[in-house]
Every structure is written in C-alpha cells, then in structure tokens.
Design an enzyme around this catalytic site. Structure first.
Site, PDB file in Angstrom:
ATOM      1  NE  ARG A 136       6.923  -0.602  10.641  1.00 40.32           N
ATOM      2  CZ  ARG A 136       5.837  -0.449   9.886  1.00 40.32           C
ATOM      3  NH1 ARG A 136       5.908   0.169   8.718  1.00 40.32           N
ATOM      4  NH2 ARG A 136       4.676  -0.915  10.301  1.00 40.32           N
ATOM      5  NE  ARG A 166      -3.949  -1.019   9.890  1.00 41.48           N
ATOM      6  CZ  ARG A 166      -2.875  -0.448   9.324  1.00 41.48           C
ATOM      7  NH1 ARG A 166      -2.912   0.792   8.927  1.00 41.48           N
ATOM      8  NH2 ARG A 166      -1.790  -1.154   9.149  1.00 41.48           N
ATOM      9  CE  LYS A 186      -1.892  -0.941   3.956  1.00 38.06           C
ATOM     10  NZ  LYS A 186      -1.197  -2.211   4.229  1.00 38.06           N
ATOM     11  NE  ARG A 217       1.881  -4.817  11.483  1.00 40.50           N
ATOM     12  CZ  ARG A 217       2.896  -4.464  10.698  1.00 40.50           C
ATOM     13  NH1 ARG A 217       4.079  -4.996  10.868  1.00 40.50           N
ATOM     14  NH2 ARG A 217       2.715  -3.573   9.758  1.00 40.50           N
ATOM     15  NE  ARG A 269       7.351  -2.895   6.202  1.00 44.56           N
ATOM     16  CZ  ARG A 269       6.063  -2.599   6.283  1.00 44.56           C
ATOM     17  NH1 ARG A 269       5.476  -1.919   5.310  1.00 44.56           N
ATOM     18  NH2 ARG A 269       5.356  -3.013   7.306  1.00 44.56           N
TER      19      ARG A 269
END
Ligand code: ADP
Ligand code: ADP
Ligand code: ZN
Length: 213
Positions: free
Chosen positions: A160, A88, A13, A171, A127
């Site tokens: 992260r 969300r 996204k 998540r 990531r």
C-alpha cells in the site's frame, strides 16, 4: 457483542478482527476498507478521503462518523460487530457512544493489540494487500501460496502507498497524538482489555478468545 479493536497501524487489528468475526459470526467493519473501496471506485467520498490517506493523516471526523454510523445501522450489524480502525479520535468515540446510548446499548469490549513502534515499521514493510478483495498478507509471516497473487481471489498483491516507511512514521505520530488517548477513555469505561500483539498471530487470537469467552 460489540467489539472495538485498538492499536497502532500494523498492530494486527485487521488480522484479529477477521478471526473474531469468523468465530463469533459478527460482521467485520473496517473504516479503512470502506475508504479504500471508495477510492478504488472513484466515488466522491473516495476522492475526499484519499487526500488524507495518502499523507498518513486521519480523514476528518465528520465524514468518518457519517460513514460508520451508516454502516452499523444496517441489518447485519443488529446483533453486534467488530470495529477495526474506528474510533480513532476521542470525538469519534463520543459520537459512537451517544448513538449507542440512544438505543440503550454500549460497547462490550475495547481490545488493545499492543505492539511497540519498533516492530511496527518492520511489519508494515512486509504487509501486502490484494487490490481486488483487500485480503492482507505478510511477506515473512503470512505469505501467499504464489508470490504476488491473492490466495482467495487471484488478485494482484501490492505494498500500500501509505505503508511506505515515511508515511508509516507519520501514521505512528498521528496514532500517538490522536488515537492512543482512547486507551484511557475505554479504561475509564471499564471495557478495555490489553493483549500482547507481538506474539504469534494464533497466540494473540487465543488471548482474545480467552477475553471474549
Ligand atoms: P491500518 O489498518 O494500517 O491501521 P486503516 O486501513 O485502518 O490502516 O486506515 C488507513 C487510512 O484510512 C488511515 O491512515 C486514515 O487516513 C483512514 N482512516 C481509517 N479509519 C479512520 C478513522 N476512523 N478516522 C479517520 N481516518 C481513518
Ligand atoms: P492493522 O489492521 O492493525 O493495521 P494488520 O492486521 O493488517 O494490522 O497486520 C499488519 C501486518 O502484520 C500484516 O502484513 C499482517 O499479515 C502482519 N501480522 C498481523 N499479525 C501479526 C503477528 N501476530 N505477527 C506477525 N505479523 C503479523
Ligand atoms: Zn484478493
């Protein structure tokens, strides 16, 4: 033009939102980025949000909605925006819809970047995010020029805390329970468009441009 990006954490996204923002001259509004900036600065909002983010849980609607409505009421958002990571939950979507309706306005497109869970866990492990400017890289797919260093600002690149596998699983669970129902919500409003997020980044972007025109 007002655009919402939907999709699991790590679906791409943010990557696509930045490309859209650049091409169409719209601000990229990411609630995750706003929360992270506040965590970094140690604000009251940041301290509150961090409790949830570290566990892979959603920040409560009340707080999130306040932040978002404040952001989109600024002058740079008057001609539209790309929302990345908001809404969300159904209540968040309803608040946004109501706020827009009061201005005689509405969302133009909700773009679902569709990626199966199996791909997600792998993607998140690769990531890397810049601690200074928030730019995102991927060790295999989008490597920085110099390992560990941000191309844009020279900042340090980190994994992260919430991208570690255990938190990612959490998540994803939260995504399926609370966020996926939005796909149906926007389908019913007639603004949902689905793109295959497993393609190369530039092919995903082409598919999105074909939708937005
Ligand atoms: P990703 O881009 O990987 O999906 P984000 O950067 O959007 O992750 O979000 C990171 C965290 O920030 C979320 O796990 C959640 O705790 C919080 N967050 C971001 N946006 C929202 C939102 N709209 N509602 C509630 N929590 C949010
Ligand atoms: P989100 O905002 O949905 O959480 P990101 O845009 O941050 O997702 O992308 C998650 C990770 O996957 C990042 O490391 C990014 O560089 C990488 N990525 C994004 N799009 C693709 C793609 N189409 N193919 C492979 N990797 C991608
Ligand atoms: Zn940087």
């Amino acid at each position: 033009m007002k655009i919402i990006m939907l999709g699991a954490p790590g679906a791409g996204k943010g990557t696509q939102a930045k490309l859209i923002a650049e091409k169409y001259g719209l601000p990229h509004v990411s609630t995750g980025d706003i929360f992270r900036a506040n965590v970094k600065e140690g604000t009251q909002l940041g301290l509150e949000a961090k409790k949830y983010m570290d566990q892979g849980l959603l920040v409560p609607d009340e707080l999130t909605v306040r932040i978002l409505l404040d952001r989109v009421s600024r002058p740079d958002c008057s001609a539209g925006y790309v929302l990345d990571g908001f809404p969300r939950t159904i209540p968040q979507a309803q608040v946004l819809e109501k706020a827009l309706a009061e201005l005689g306005d509405q969302i133009d497109f909700a773009i679902d970047v569709d990626v199966p869970d199996e791909n997600i866990v792998r993607r998140m492990g690769g990531r890397r995010a810049c601690v200074t400017c928030g730019a995102t890289y991927h060790m295999e797919h989008v490597p920085p020029r110099t390992e560990g260093i941000c191309d844009t600002c020279g900042g340090e690149l980190i994994l992260r805390e919430d991208d570690k596998p255990d938190t990612v699983k959490n998540r994803l669970k939260v995504y399926h329970e609370q966020t996926q129902p939005l796909i149906d919500f926007y389908q019913k409003k007639g603004v949902l468009r689905v793109v295959d997020g497993t393609m190369d980044m530039k092919d995903v972007f082409e598919a999105i441009v074909a939708i937005l025109g």
